[in-house]
Design a protein around this motif. Structure first.
Motif, PDB file in Angstrom:
ATOM      1  N   ARG A 296      46.301  61.338  30.282  1.00 53.97           N
ATOM      2  CA  ARG A 296      46.965  62.642  30.207  1.00 53.97           C
ATOM      3  C   ARG A 296      48.444  62.515  29.856  1.00 53.97           C
ATOM      4  O   ARG A 296      48.992  63.330  29.123  1.00 53.97           O
ATOM      5  CB  ARG A 296      46.792  63.389  31.532  1.00 53.97           C
ATOM      6  CG  ARG A 296      45.346  63.817  31.789  1.00 53.97           C
ATOM      7  CD  ARG A 296      45.184  64.424  33.182  1.00 53.97           C
ATOM      8  NE  ARG A 296      43.864  65.014  33.368  1.00 53.97           N
ATOM      9  CZ  ARG A 296      42.773  64.332  33.680  1.00 53.97           C
ATOM     10  NH1 ARG A 296      42.850  63.016  33.825  1.00 53.97           N
ATOM     11  NH2 ARG A 296      41.612  64.931  33.837  1.00 53.97           N
ATOM     12  N   ASP A 297      49.110  61.503  30.419  1.00 47.18           N
ATOM     13  CA  ASP A 297      50.536  61.345  30.107  1.00 47.18           C
ATOM     14  C   ASP A 297      50.830  60.047  29.352  1.00 47.18           C
ATOM     15  O   ASP A 297      51.993  59.727  29.099  1.00 47.18           O
ATOM     16  CB  ASP A 297      51.377  61.411  31.383  1.00 47.18           C
ATOM     17  CG  ASP A 297      51.054  60.286  32.368  1.00 47.18           C
ATOM     18  OD1 ASP A 297      50.383  59.309  31.979  1.00 47.18           O
ATOM     19  OD2 ASP A 297      51.477  60.378  33.536  1.00 47.18           O
ATOM     20  N   ASN A 298      49.763  59.295  29.031  1.00 47.24           N
ATOM     21  CA  ASN A 298      49.895  58.048  28.267  1.00 47.24           C
ATOM     22  C   ASN A 298      50.796  57.028  28.952  1.00 47.24           C
ATOM     23  O   ASN A 298      51.458  56.224  28.285  1.00 47.24           O
ATOM     24  CB  ASN A 298      50.401  58.326  26.847  1.00 47.24           C
ATOM     25  CG  ASN A 298      49.325  58.929  25.972  1.00 47.24           C
ATOM     26  OD1 ASN A 298      48.154  58.589  26.101  1.00 47.24           O
ATOM     27  ND2 ASN A 298      49.707  59.851  25.102  1.00 47.24           N
ATOM     28  N   GLY A 299      50.803  57.045  30.277  1.00 46.88           N
ATOM     29  CA  GLY A 299      51.572  56.055  31.024  1.00 46.88           C
ATOM     30  C   GLY A 299      50.651  55.042  31.679  1.00 46.88           C
ATOM     31  O   GLY A 299      49.608  55.406  32.229  1.00 46.88           O
ATOM     32  N   VAL A 300      51.020  53.762  31.599  1.00 44.40           N
ATOM     33  CA  VAL A 300      50.208  52.750  32.260  1.00 44.40           C
ATOM     34  C   VAL A 300      50.268  52.995  33.765  1.00 44.40           C
ATOM     35  O   VAL A 300      51.312  53.375  34.311  1.00 44.40           O
ATOM     36  CB  VAL A 300      50.689  51.327  31.904  1.00 44.40           C
ATOM     37  CG1 VAL A 300      52.016  50.999  32.559  1.00 44.40           C
ATOM     38  CG2 VAL A 300      49.639  50.285  32.259  1.00 44.40           C
ATOM     39  N   ASP A 301      49.144  52.835  34.444  1.00 43.16           N
ATOM     40  CA  ASP A 301      49.111  53.097  35.876  1.00 43.16           C
ATOM     41  C   ASP A 301      49.910  52.031  36.619  1.00 43.16           C
ATOM     42  O   ASP A 301      49.863  50.842  36.281  1.00 43.16           O
ATOM     43  CB  ASP A 301      47.670  53.116  36.379  1.00 43.16           C
ATOM     44  CG  ASP A 301      47.566  53.644  37.793  1.00 43.16           C
ATOM     45  OD1 ASP A 301      47.419  54.866  37.957  1.00 43.16           O
ATOM     46  OD2 ASP A 301      47.648  52.836  38.733  1.00 43.16           O
ATOM     47  N   ILE A 302      50.625  52.453  37.651  1.00 37.75           N
ATOM     48  CA  ILE A 302      51.505  51.543  38.389  1.00 37.75           C
ATOM     49  C   ILE A 302      50.736  50.396  39.036  1.00 37.75           C
ATOM     50  O   ILE A 302      51.269  49.308  39.248  1.00 37.75           O
ATOM     51  CB  ILE A 302      52.310  52.329  39.455  1.00 37.75           C
ATOM     52  CG1 ILE A 302      53.397  51.437  40.063  1.00 37.75           C
ATOM     53  CG2 ILE A 302      51.389  52.896  40.528  1.00 37.75           C
ATOM     54  CD1 ILE A 302      54.317  52.171  40.999  1.00 37.75           C
ATOM     55  N   ASN A 303      49.450  50.620  39.334  1.00 36.36           N
ATOM     56  CA  ASN A 303      48.663  49.588  40.006  1.00 36.36           C
ATOM     57  C   ASN A 303      47.922  48.660  39.046  1.00 36.36           C
ATOM     58  O   ASN A 303      47.393  47.629  39.472  1.00 36.36           O
ATOM     59  CB  ASN A 303      47.642  50.239  40.944  1.00 36.36           C
ATOM     60  CG  ASN A 303      48.296  50.921  42.118  1.00 36.36           C
ATOM     61  OD1 ASN A 303      49.118  50.331  42.806  1.00 36.36           O
ATOM     62  ND2 ASN A 303      47.951  52.182  42.347  1.00 36.36           N
ATOM     63  N   SER A 304      47.850  49.009  37.779  1.00 37.24           N
ATOM     64  CA  SER A 304      47.075  48.217  36.826  1.00 37.24           C
ATOM     65  C   SER A 304      47.603  46.787  36.752  1.00 37.24           C
ATOM     66  O   SER A 304      48.793  46.554  36.525  1.00 37.24           O
ATOM     67  CB  SER A 304      47.144  48.860  35.440  1.00 37.24           C
ATOM     68  OG  SER A 304      46.420  48.104  34.495  1.00 37.24           O
ATOM     69  N   GLY A 305      46.702  45.820  36.963  1.00 38.19           N
ATOM     70  CA  GLY A 305      47.104  44.419  36.973  1.00 38.19           C
ATOM     71  C   GLY A 305      47.808  44.009  35.689  1.00 38.19           C
ATOM     72  O   GLY A 305      47.400  44.382  34.588  1.00 38.19           O
ATOM     73  N   ARG A 306      48.865  43.231  35.822  1.00 40.69           N
ATOM     74  CA  ARG A 306      49.681  42.836  34.680  1.00 40.69           C
ATOM     75  C   ARG A 306      49.509  41.354  34.357  1.00 40.69           C
ATOM     76  O   ARG A 306      49.177  40.540  35.210  1.00 40.69           O
ATOM     77  CB  ARG A 306      51.163  43.104  34.959  1.00 40.69           C
ATOM     78  CG  ARG A 306      51.497  44.560  35.237  1.00 40.69           C
ATOM     79  CD  ARG A 306      52.997  44.728  35.397  1.00 40.69           C
ATOM     80  NE  ARG A 306      53.352  46.074  35.841  1.00 40.69           N
ATOM     81  CZ  ARG A 306      54.598  46.485  36.043  1.00 40.69           C
ATOM     82  NH1 ARG A 306      55.605  45.645  35.847  1.00 40.69           N
ATOM     83  NH2 ARG A 306      54.838  47.716  36.449  1.00 40.69           N
ATOM     84  N   GLY A 307      49.788  41.012  33.110  1.00 40.78           N
ATOM     85  CA  GLY A 307      49.775  39.633  32.662  1.00 40.78           C
ATOM     86  C   GLY A 307      51.158  39.020  32.773  1.00 40.78           C
ATOM     87  O   GLY A 307      52.032  39.569  33.431  1.00 40.78           O
ATOM     88  N   TYR A 308      51.344  37.922  32.127  1.00 37.41           N
ATOM     89  CA  TYR A 308      50.309  37.173  31.434  1.00 37.41           C
ATOM     90  C   TYR A 308      49.600  36.259  32.435  1.00 37.41           C
ATOM     91  O   TYR A 308      49.832  36.357  33.638  1.00 37.41           O
ATOM     92  CB  TYR A 308      50.919  36.360  30.302  1.00 37.41           C
ATOM     93  CG  TYR A 308      51.594  37.201  29.226  1.00 37.41           C
ATOM     94  CD1 TYR A 308      51.005  38.381  28.762  1.00 37.41           C
ATOM     95  CD2 TYR A 308      52.818  36.825  28.689  1.00 37.41           C
ATOM     96  CE1 TYR A 308      51.608  39.140  27.767  1.00 37.41           C
ATOM     97  CE2 TYR A 308      53.435  37.590  27.698  1.00 37.41           C
ATOM     98  CZ  TYR A 308      52.830  38.746  27.249  1.00 37.41           C
ATOM     99  OH  TYR A 308      53.430  39.503  26.287  1.00 37.41           O
ATOM    100  N   THR A 309      48.758  35.361  31.946  1.00 39.89           N
ATOM    101  CA  THR A 309      48.183  34.373  32.848  1.00 39.89           C
ATOM    102  C   THR A 309      49.275  33.394  33.272  1.00 39.89           C
ATOM    103  O   THR A 309      50.371  33.357  32.695  1.00 39.89           O
ATOM    104  CB  THR A 309      47.046  33.596  32.171  1.00 39.89           C
ATOM    105  OG1 THR A 309      47.588  32.811  31.096  1.00 39.89           O
ATOM    106  CG2 THR A 309      45.988  34.540  31.614  1.00 39.89           C
ATOM    107  N   ARG A 310      48.970  32.577  34.264  1.00 33.47           N
ATOM    108  CA  ARG A 310      49.993  31.650  34.774  1.00 33.47           C
ATOM    109  C   ARG A 310      50.449  30.661  33.711  1.00 33.47           C
ATOM    110  O   ARG A 310      51.597  30.188  33.742  1.00 33.47           O
ATOM    111  CB  ARG A 310      49.444  30.908  36.003  1.00 33.47           C
ATOM    112  CG  ARG A 310      50.456  29.986  36.678  1.00 33.47           C
ATOM    113  CD  ARG A 310      49.994  29.565  38.056  1.00 33.47           C
ATOM    114  NE  ARG A 310      48.728  28.858  38.014  1.00 33.47           N
ATOM    115  CZ  ARG A 310      48.596  27.543  37.842  1.00 33.47           C
ATOM    116  NH1 ARG A 310      49.675  26.784  37.673  1.00 33.47           N
ATOM    117  NH2 ARG A 310      47.405  26.978  37.841  1.00 33.47           N
TER     118      ARG A 310
END
Length: 567
Positions: free
Chosen positions: A453-467
Motif C-alpha cells: 500500500r505504501d511501498n515501504g519495506v516492513d520494519i521486521n523483514s529480515g535483512r541481508g547480506y549473509t555473513r
C-alpha cells in the motif's frame, strides 16, 4: 529392521536424532544396530535415531555442530496486481494459472476441506499429504513414520459427510493453510480472493513437533511451535518423490526459520536446498524471517589486537533460558568473558578446540555453559556457543577480545522471538544480517517483504547480506495485510515473511508454466528462474541496488516476462 520398530524409535523421546551425510557414515560404526535406526534422505544424507542411554550428554563438544538437528519456527504471517501476477493470469496470450506445476509446502498441514483447494467439480487439487503426526496410517514409500493421504483418498473423504473420518489430517495452527492459499488458492468470488497460482497442483507435509530434549538443548520455551531439521529434510524428499512420480516441475515453499547457524549457507538444510535448486524443474523459495527489528543481532569490528568490546544483553523477568551464538570468520579468533548483572565476572575463557566450560554465578544462581569450536565441518568459522540457564533479570555482558585478527568482525545472534520465554535483546543491536536460516541458501530464492500500500519495506523483514557477503535477499514481494484462507472456512488478513514466500512461490509456478510451454523447453532450475525474475524487478529512483533490505528490487512477474520478450 522392520518399519514399526523404526517408527517407535523415531518418535521416542529416549532416542536422539542426528543428521549424518554419506561421507561420515563411519561415525555410526560403534553404534549397535539394535539401538538405532535411520531414514534415508536425498543426496546421501541420513536421519539417524540412537538410544540416548548409550550416548554421552548432548553437547557440541561430543557431537558435530551440524549433526544436531536445528529447530525451526514458523515465519509470521491488491497484492497480486502489485507483484505483476494478475496481469499474467489475465493477459490473453498468457493466462498463466500454474497448470501442471506442483507447489510443495512443509508446514503445519492444510485444511484440505476448504473450497480454495478444490477444483470446480469439488475434487481436490492436493496430490498428497504426508502427516508426520498421525501414526495409524501408511507412511510414504521409503519412510517409516507418519501417514500419507493420496489424492484418491482425499477425494474419497470429500465425498462423505464426515471427511475427517477417512483423512483425519488437520491444520490446527492455520499457518500452512494460509500459506498454501496465497500461493495456490482457487478463486472465491464472494470474498474477492484468488491465489497466485490457482490451478497448480498442491503437495503438503505436516511436520511433527520437535522433541523435548532438543528444545531443552536450545533452551526453547516449552510451548513454542518448532520443528526439527531432519523432519524438514525428509519432507523435502517426499515432495521431490511426489513430483517425480507425476513428472511435474516442483516449487518448494519454505516459510520456516531460525537464528541458529552460521548465516552463510553452510547448514545441512541450506546445503540440501541448494542441491535441489540445481536440479532442472526444481525451484526453492524461502522467506527472510521477521527478525530485523527484534534486536537479536549484534555486530562489531575489532580494530586491533588490543581492542575489545562488550555486547550487552537485556534479560527480562521470567526468562527460563536462552542460547547465544558468536560467529567469526577464520583466521579471526576471539575469546570471551561474561559479566553478570551484579558485576560478577568470569576470567577470560581459554580457547581449546572442543572444550566446554560450565560457569556458575553464585549471586545470580545462573549457570552458563560455553563451548568453543574452531574446526567446524564445511565452515571456515569460529563458533562460541553459549547457553544460559535461569538467567537473573538485568544486563548481562559478553566481553569479546581478539586472540588474532584479520578483518576483525564478528556477529552474535540470539534466538528468534518465537523461541524465547521472555524479554531478551541486545542494547546495541544491528538490524543487518538478520535474515533467518535457511534464507542464506546460495541458489534458492530468498524473499523479503514490503507493504504494497505504501511501498515501504516492513520494519521486521529480515535483512541481508549473509555473513560472508552474499547478496540476500534476492528481491522483495508484498507481505503486509494480505488476505488468505484461515481455519473453519474463514478468510483472514496476515502480514509477515510467510506471506511474501507464498506469493513468490505462486509467481514461480506461473513462470515455470510459461517456460514449460515454450518451444524446445527442457526445464529450468531455481537459479535460472531467479535470473528471469531479476530481469523485471522494479527499482526505486535514487536508491542503490542491490541493498540489504530489498535485494535487487520488488517482484514484478509481468515485467519480467515482458523484458524477456523484448531482449
Amino acid at each position: 529392521m522392520d518399519g514399526e520398530t523404526c517408527r517407535n524409535k523415531i518418535l521416542s523421546e529416549d532416542y536422539w536424532d542426528f543428521l549424518i551425510p554419506n561421507f561420515r557414515m563411519d561415525d555410526l560404526e560403534l553404534v549397535p544396530a539394535e539401538r538405532s535406526c535411520h531414514q534415508e534422505m536425498d543426496f546421501g544424507y541420513r536421519a539417524v535415531y540412537i538410544d540416548s542411554s548409550i550416548l554421552d550428554p548432548l553437547t557440541i563438544r561430543e557431537y558435530r555442530y551440524n549433526s544436531i538437528p536445528n529447530c525451526y519456527a514458523l515465519l509470521d504471517m491488491e497484492t497480486l496486481n502489485i507483484a505483476g501476477i494478475s496481469q499474467v493470469q489475465n493477459y490473453p496470450t498468457l493466462q498463466l494459472m500454474g497448470r501442471n506445476v506442483m507447489i510443495g509446502f512443509i508446514d503445519t498441514g492444510i485444511d484440505y476441506r476448504n473450497p480454495v483447494f478444490k477444483n470446480i467439480d469439488g475434487s481436490t487439487r492436493i496430490a498428497g499429504i504426508w502427516d508426520q503426526t498421525i501414526q495409524d496410517g501408511t507412511p510414504p514409500g521409503g519412510l517409516d513414520y507418519g501417514s500419507e493421504y493420496t489424492e484418491d483418498r482425499i477425494n474419497e473423504a470429500l465425498r462423505t459427510e464426515n471427511p475427517l473420518d477417512i483423512v483425519p489430517s488437520m491444520d490446527i495452527n492455520g499457518h500452512g493453510t494460509f500459506l498454501a492459499s496465497v500461493a495456490a488458492g482457487s478463486a472465491d468470488v464472494p470474498n474477492r480472493f484468488l491465489g497466485a497460482a490457482p490451478e497448480s497442483t498442491i503437495a503438503v507435509v505436516k511436520l511433527k513437533p520437535a522433541k523435548s530434549y532438543l528444545k531443552d538443548f536450545y533452551a526453547i520455551r516449552s510451548d513454542a511451535v518448532c520443528f526439527q531439521e531432519n523432519d524438514i529434510m525428509l519432507g523435502l524428499k517426499y515432495l521431490n518423490n511426489l513430483a517425480r512420480e507425476r513428472n511435474m516441475p516442483l516449487v518448494m515453499c519454505i516459510a520456516l526459520g531460525t537464528n541458529f547457524g552460521g548465516h552463510n549457507g553452510t547448514s545441512l538444510l541450506s546445503g540440501m536446498l541448494d542441491t535441489y535448486s540445481y536440479i532442472l524443474n526444481r525451484s526453492v523459495v524461502i522467506g527472510t524471517g521477521n527478525e530485523a527489528a527484534k534486536r537479536h543481532h549484534f555486530y562489531h569490528m575489532l580494530e586491533g589486537i588490543n581492542a575489545e568490546t562488550s555486547a550487552e544483553i537485556r534479560v527480562g523477568e521470567g526468562v527460563q533460558g536462552f542460547v547465544a551464538e558468536l560467529w567469526t570468520m577464520l583466521p579471526n579468533v576471539v575469546t570471551i568473558s561474561i559479566i553478570s548483572p551484579s558485576g560478577e565476572r568470569t576470567r577470560q575463557i581459554s580457547i581449546r578446540q572442543g572444550d566446554r566450560y560450565d560457569l556458575r554465578f553464585v549471586f545470580e544462581k545462573t549457570e552458563v555453559s560455553v563451548e568453543y569450536r574452531l574446526l567446524l565441518e564445511n565452515n571456515d568459522s569460529q563458533l562460541i556457543f553459549l547457553r544460559f540457564q535461569n538467567p537473573v533479570p538485568g544486563i548481562w555482558q559478553i566481553n569479546v577480545e581478539p586472540v588474532q585478527i584479520a578483518e576483525g568482525d564478528f556477529h552474535i545472534w540470539l534466538p528468534i522471538q518465537e523461541f524465547l520465554s521472555g524479554e531478551v535483546y541486545f542494547l546495541e543491536s544491528n538490524p543487518d544480517t538478520t535474515l533467518t536460516e535457511p534464507g542464506t541458501s546460495r541458489s534458492a530464492m530468498t524473499v523479503a517483504y514490503y507493504n504494497g500500500r505504501d511501498n515501504g519495506v516492513d520494519i521486521n523483514s529480515g535483512r541481508g547480506y549473509t555473513r560472508d557477503g552474499l547478496v540476500k535477499p534476492d528481491f522483495a514481494a508484498p507481505g503486509v495485510m494480505v488476505t488468505g484462507a484461515g481455519l473453519n472456512g474463514q478468510f483472514v488478513t496476515k502480514s509477515g515473511s510467510s506471506v511474501s514466500a507464498g506469493i513468490t512461490a505462486g509467481a514461480v509456478a506461473l513462470l515455470t508454466e510459461w517456460l514449460q510451454n515454450e518451444p524446445g523447453a527442457r526445464g529450468v532450475n531455481s537459479s535460472q528462474i531467479r535470473s528471469i525474475i531479476l530481469l523485471g524487478v522494479n527499482q526505486r529512483p535514487l536508491m542503490e541496488y542491490p541493498n540489504k533490505e530489498w535485494g535487487y528490487g520488488t517482484l514484478d512477474l509481468y515485467r519480467a516476462l515482458d523484458t524477456l520478450r523484448r531482449i
